[in-house]
Design an enzyme around this catalytic site. Structure first.
Site, short mmCIF file in Angstrom:
data_model
loop_
_atom_site.label_atom_id
_atom_site.label_comp_id
_atom_site.label_asym_id
_atom_site.label_seq_id
_atom_site.Cartn_x
_atom_site.Cartn_y
_atom_site.Cartn_z
N THR A 193 -26.69 -12.24 40.24
CA THR A 193 -26.68 -13.68 39.95
C THR A 193 -25.38 -14.33 40.41
O THR A 193 -24.34 -13.67 40.49
CB THR A 193 -26.91 -13.96 38.44
N ARG A 194 -25.48 -15.64 40.72
CA ARG A 194 -24.28 -16.43 41.05
C ARG A 194 -24.25 -17.69 40.19
O ARG A 194 -23.51 -18.61 40.45
CB ARG A 194 -24.26 -16.80 42.54
N HIS A 198 -28.93 -18.58 31.28
CA HIS A 198 -29.44 -19.29 30.10
C HIS A 198 -30.50 -18.40 29.44
O HIS A 198 -30.72 -17.27 29.86
CB HIS A 198 -29.99 -20.65 30.52
N HIS A 201 -33.12 -16.61 31.58
CA HIS A 201 -32.62 -15.46 32.33
C HIS A 201 -32.52 -14.24 31.43
O HIS A 201 -32.83 -13.12 31.82
CB HIS A 201 -31.23 -15.72 32.90
N ARG A 287 -37.85 -15.67 43.29
CA ARG A 287 -38.26 -16.71 44.24
C ARG A 287 -36.99 -17.19 44.94
O ARG A 287 -35.97 -17.39 44.30
CB ARG A 287 -38.86 -17.83 43.39
#
Ligand code: PPS
Length: 567
Positions: A193-194, A198, A201, A287
């Protein structure tokens, strides 16, 4: 045992050899690595880019660019190249060693240069990123930041790049492998992740791990991400808050000093190989994984599922199993998250998009607890306070004698009367006395003067203050550069003080126009030097029909309209 848990090769020599080599390397030509090259070098040396043994040779590069494979056929999707300036390249012969230094001059590695070539960057952009379009951050980097010549060859690692932040959260591939061995984690799902995490996730990663009957590694990128992303300091504080929400001993987090390219499908495969090197067995691909945003025609660079498709095609070779990223939404009646495909019929679905979240943060609006954890929201608010508490810059531009300084002074006083943020006035004359006393009025000197003002204003803006600048700033390109620098940190309001040349000359407060007409002052703006009229300033002020107080008030109204000051 997890086959991905055995130690992997690193490129470091022993401590004693490194000390000796550092001593001897003093005489070698040395290259000062860019921030991106430091990230690449770290992952080369610690095995994160295994099986690479150095920066790509020309033969490897060509095959990676065209076929996603090294010259020997091994899958490798991303060119890891050492780009240098033409001047430096001229002084380097193949067969020679060069020292690679960090930005403070510490020697991190030695490169035995086996190849030196001038790449076809447009071809690289087309083949690797799908388009030669500088709206793609990596293509922009390729053309506008990277040097023209590539050096390739084996690396001898002397020491790791130094990090002073979150040291305990950074692990090499072998350190993570050892940790997984020690904990007995046979299956590990990695989450790349970057962005801040929340609730959705947290739900999706937890589900992904449960479905794969695996443990979870939150593996955020803290090297270089997409320009405009939330800085990694804030993100890591957010991740630490989220980590507490997982059942204990199911999940861990480690920071990855990767420089992302935003290369979509190829990047997904690359991320998979990196995670395999870090001892993981599964990888979540969603996605538009590592998507770069829109191209210069406003279309997506890649299809939403291109990354998943390419990953699946190469899954066996990568050696990691792909886990589908489920779009999780909040179902109000059930007060819990569901994958969008499993929402009970007729239920009320709640979701907040990234754009909506940014709007709420910018305007200081409520962010509900079902969407994010209160500690995460608090961290984000701390870093990105609402616009009415962020720093900003008001940049007046106009001819000499147009009234910039007078209006700027009036504005400063009005803002100080309101209070709340420190205000600094960087007036043309004041700056020339204190910051730019050695400069004249040539194009080069004016540019330097404006860039200095821009730098100071950007620092003030970054630190939450208000900078009011009032130079002539006659050149549009320089004004644009200053805007870009400042907009990284806060709003930039360009105000054109549009007093006509005739009126400025009629007023001639300092007697300079007369001297300019007589040729006694050279390169005088409007007379013997150009002034590029701003095309799209946020505000244009006509001073001939309104008094100073009214002109300053127009700026105040604009600031209110933009939400920069509370109405
Ligand atoms: S610039 O072009 O933005 O760097 O100029 P700036 O720093 O605002 O300085 C402008 C003031 O310098 C005086 N001055 C001149 N202006 C323009 N051209 C020439 N050749 C020149 N020589 C001296 C002039 O007083 C400007 O002040 P303002 O406040 O704009 O009237």
């Amino acid at each position: 045992m997890n086959p991905n848990n055995a130690p992997i090769p690193e490129l470091y020599v022993s401590y004693d050899s490194a000390q000796k080599l550092k001593h001897e390397a003093g005489d070698l030509p040395s290259w000062d690595l860019s921030p991106r090259q430091i990230c690449d070098l770290e992952l080369l040396m610690n095995g994160g880019f295994n099986p690479l043994k150095g920066f790509l040779t020309e033969a490897d590069y060509n095959n990676v660019v065209d076929n996603m494979r090294l010259a020997d056929g091994t899958l490798w999707p991303m060119p890891i190249t050492l780009d240098v300036s033409g001047k430096f390249a001229e002084g380097v012969e193949t067969g020679q060693d060069i020292a690679l230094r960090d930005q403070e001059g510490v020697i991190l590695a030695i490169l035995s240069v086996s190849d030196k070539w001038t790449p076809d960057k447009s071809h690289e952009a087309e083949a690797v990123f799908g388009a030669d379009d500088i709206a793609h951050p990596a293509v922009n980097y390729l053309h506008n930041v990277a040097g023209p010549v590539y050096l390739g060859g084996a690396i001898t690692g002397l020491q790791q790049p130094i990090h002073y932040d979150f040291r305990a959260r950074r692990d090499t591939p072998n350190e993570l492998r050892a940790l997984f061995r020690k904990l007995g984690w046979r299956k590990v799902v990695a989450f790349q992740t970057r962005n801040p995490l929340h609730r959705a996730h947290q739900e999706l990663t937890f589900r992904a791990a449960r479905e794969a009957q695996a443990n979870l590694l939150i593996h955020p990128v803290v090297g270089m991400t997409k320009p405009g992303d939330v800085d990694h300091f804030t993100r890591v504080r957010c991740y630490e808050a989220v980590l507490d929400q997982y059942p204990s001993s199911t999940t861990t987090m480690s920071l990855l000093n990767l420089a992302m390219r935003m290369g979509g499908p190829r990047e997904a495969v690359w991320h998979g190989l990196i995670r395999k090197n870090h001892g993981c067995t599964h990888f979540i691909v969603g996605r538009d994984h590592a998507g770069p945003g829109k191209n210069s025609k406003g279309e997506d660079f890649y299809g939403p599922y291109d990354a998943q498709d390419l990953f699946k095609t190469h899954q066996d070779e990568i050696g990691l199993e792909m886990v589908d990223f489920k779009h999780m939404v909040y179902v109000q009646e059930k007060a819990q998250y569901y994958p969008i495909s499993e929402v009970p019929e007729g239920a009320t679905v709640l979701d907040i998009s990234g754009t909506e979240l940014r709007r709420r943060l910018a305007e200081g609006l409520e962010i509900p607890e079902w969407f994010s954890f209160p500690q995460v929201v608090a961290e984000l608010r701390r870093t990105r306070p609402p616009r009415s508490r962020q720093g900003f810059t008001v940049f007046f531009t106009g001819l000499s004698g147009s009234g910039k300084s007078t209006i700027a002074n009036a504005l400063m006083v009005k803002l100080m009367e309101m209070g709340g943020r420190p205000v600094t006035l960087l007036d043309g004359d004041v700056v020339r006395k204190n910051l730019s006393s050695e400069l004249g009025f040539s194009k080069e000197h004016r540019d330097l003067n404006i860039r200095r003002i821009g730098y100071v204003a950007s620092e003030i803006t970054k630190n939450g203050g208000i900078a009011i600048c009032a130079p002539i700033a006659p050149y549009a390109t320089t004004r644009r550069a200053v805007r870009e620098e400042i907009e990284q940190y806060g709003a930039f309001l360009e105000v054109h003080v549009a007093t006509s040349l005739e009126e400025c000359e009629r007023r001639d407060r300092k007697g300079l126009y007369k001297l300019a007409r007589e040729g006694k002052i050279k390169e005088f703006t409007g007379i013997s030097d150009p002034y590029d009229v701003p095309e799209n300033p946020e505000l244009r002020i006509e001073t001939e029909s309104s008094d100073v107080d009214n002109c300053a008030h127009q700026v105040i109204l604009k600031l209110e309209q933009l939400g920069l000051i509370a109405g």
